[in-house]
Design a protein around this motif. Structure first.
Motif, mmCIF file in Angstrom:
data_model
loop_
_atom_site.group_PDB
_atom_site.id
_atom_site.type_symbol
_atom_site.label_atom_id
_atom_site.label_comp_id
_atom_site.label_asym_id
_atom_site.label_seq_id
_atom_site.Cartn_x
_atom_site.Cartn_y
_atom_site.Cartn_z
ATOM 1 N N SER A 1 -49.009 106.274 33.829
ATOM 2 C CA SER A 1 -49.472 105.029 33.208
ATOM 3 C C SER A 1 -50.974 104.819 33.351
ATOM 4 O O SER A 1 -51.537 103.960 32.674
ATOM 5 N N PRO B 1 -46.381 108.060 25.655
ATOM 6 C CA PRO B 1 -45.233 107.429 24.979
ATOM 7 C C PRO B 1 -44.472 108.372 24.037
ATOM 8 O O PRO B 1 -43.271 108.227 23.875
ATOM 9 N N GLU C 1 -39.290 112.824 26.833
ATOM 10 C CA GLU C 1 -38.027 112.092 26.925
ATOM 11 C C GLU C 1 -37.991 111.530 28.335
ATOM 12 O O GLU C 1 -38.357 112.221 29.295
ATOM 13 N N TYR C 2 -37.593 110.298 28.457
ATOM 14 C CA TYR C 2 -37.588 109.613 29.753
ATOM 15 C C TYR C 2 -36.187 109.724 30.360
ATOM 16 O O TYR C 2 -35.212 109.261 29.770
ATOM 17 N N TYR D 1 -39.023 113.392 33.707
ATOM 18 C CA TYR D 1 -39.268 113.513 32.265
ATOM 19 C C TYR D 1 -38.880 114.897 31.756
ATOM 20 O O TYR D 1 -38.889 115.870 32.510
ATOM 21 N N LYS E 1 -40.435 116.158 24.751
ATOM 22 C CA LYS E 1 -39.881 115.485 23.571
ATOM 23 C C LYS E 1 -39.020 116.474 22.780
ATOM 24 O O LYS E 1 -39.391 117.630 22.619
ATOM 25 N N GLY F 1 -32.792 106.022 30.942
ATOM 26 C CA GLY F 1 -33.983 106.535 30.265
ATOM 27 C C GLY F 1 -34.745 105.481 29.466
ATOM 28 O O GLY F 1 -35.960 105.377 29.566
ATOM 29 N N HIS G 1 -36.495 103.109 31.760
ATOM 30 C CA HIS G 1 -37.599 103.841 32.400
ATOM 31 C C HIS G 1 -38.801 103.836 31.452
ATOM 32 O O HIS G 1 -39.925 103.535 31.842
ATOM 33 N N LYS G 2 -38.539 104.152 30.184
ATOM 34 C CA LYS G 2 -39.634 104.191 29.205
ATOM 35 C C LYS G 2 -40.273 102.808 29.043
ATOM 36 O O LYS G 2 -41.503 102.678 29.040
ATOM 37 N N LYS G 3 -39.424 101.791 28.947
ATOM 38 C CA LYS G 3 -39.939 100.419 28.792
ATOM 39 C C LYS G 3 -40.869 100.080 29.961
ATOM 40 O O LYS G 3 -41.942 99.510 29.799
ATOM 41 N N LEU H 1 -44.214 101.952 29.713
ATOM 42 C CA LEU H 1 -45.076 101.345 28.691
ATOM 43 C C LEU H 1 -45.715 100.054 29.208
ATOM 44 O O LEU H 1 -46.888 99.784 28.960
#
Ligand code: ASP
Length: 328
Positions: A98, A112, A116-117, A257, A260, A302, A305-307, A310
């Protein structure tokens, strides 16, 4: 028309291949590699090695750790972004995911979009430590020493965007004293130099410092969290906030992670295994003994985690922009 048919056939064959491999994932004779973007023997490496061990049983194959360090974790992170998205190459990284987007003008990946998270792993406090020959014996004395030695203080870190860098920046800002940053490929080599007296101060995760504090190889002054820790070896350390650095509160987190495009079925298998690993009593015991807290909340999913990542990009982006620190 012929070309269209050929393309359709190739696409169908590729999908079947992906579908089959996803179903069979992981193959028993194939290792899964967790890339650690910092030096071996450091805090991120420590978490990855404990996690690799806990993942072996639920995944049913060998999980190995491979260190690709340098440039505040961006080199190892780029390696995973470019890896084949088949679930056999994963990344364990910390809060650097981050901070990098704001710190580096040119990053060879998008945090982002290129991953893949797979879920969060743990949260780790940090400690402010010094070389064993540091004359100060508590934070008050350290504060005096720092103000008396302005312009001569070397502060180690694991590169731009690393947790130690971020914590060091916040510490200098709170103290209103500039220190000379000394970057390493991870805090394992930084702590070796701290013990040897080549640098003066380091802010590092408890997963790396607890043993060194216990064996008195370094001097410890405070924890970076808003509350004191309960870990036996660290419970007597005051917080930086109670030592006078108002609102100082830094906790580092780690997540897992994949590149993608890793098939959803493969992601699910890894996430299911991660959930089992995070409940493994042996893993929990090891982490807690080092001051870390294993994540058990919604961020193990996942999407959550991504949220979270971000939201952290937004939070640290603003702090970094205000500080005006960048790298090319
Ligand atoms: N503790 C390092 C950091 O400053 C990372 C590492 O060496 O594992 O972020």
């Amino acid at each position: 028309m012929k070309t269209m048919l050929k393309i359709a056939l190739i696409a169908a064959a590729a999908l079947t291949a992906l579908g089959t491999s996803a179903q069979e994932f992981p193959a028993k004779d194939k290792n899964i590699t967790i890339v650690v973007p910092f030096a071996a023997g450091g805090p991120t490496d420590r978490v990855a090695r404990d996690l690799a061990e806990a993942l072996r049983k639920p995944l049913g194959t060998t999980v190995v750790v491979d260190n690709t360090s340098g440039a505040g974790s961006s080199i190892g992170t780029a390696r995973v972004a470019r890896a084949t998205p088949d679930g056999y190459t994963l990344l364990l990284n910390h809060i650097g995911m981050s901070t990098m987007p704001a710190l580096y003008r040119k990053l060879p990946f998008s945090v982002p979009n290129d991953f893949e998270y797979l879920g969060m792993v743990n949260e780790v406090p940090m400690t402010l430590i010094a070389r064993p020959t540091m004359p100060a014996n508590n934070f008050k004395e350290l504060n005096t020493w720092i103000h008396q030695n302005k312009g001569k203080i070397n502060l180690g870190n694991a590169g731009l965007g690393a947790a130690s860098h971020l914590c060091g920046l916040m510490f200098q800002n709170a103290m209103k004293v500039d220190m000379t940053p000394v970057p390493y490929k991870g805090t394992a080599p930084a702590i070796t130099d701290l013990i040897g007296g080549q640098i003066d101060l380091l802010c590092d995760q408890t997963t790396n410092t607890t043993g060194q504090i216990e064996s008195k190889k370094v001097k410890a002054y405070a924890v970076t969290t808003s509350k004191r820790l309960t870990t036996p070896a660290l419970k007597d350390l005051p917080t930086l906030a109670e030592s006078g650095l108002k609102d100082f509160d830094v906790t580092i987190w780690h997540g897992l992670y994949a590149p993608k495009g890793t098939p959803a079925a493969v992601q699910k298998k890894i996430n299911d295994a991660l959930k089992i690993a995070l409940k493994d009593p042996d893993f929990i015991k090891k982490q807690e003994g080092l001051g870390a807290v294993v994540v058990t909340d919604h961020r193990v999913e996942g999407a959550e985690h991504k949220k979270f990542v971000l939201s952290e990009i937004e939070k640290w982006g603003a702090v970094i922009k205000a500080a005006g620190t960048y790298a090319d």
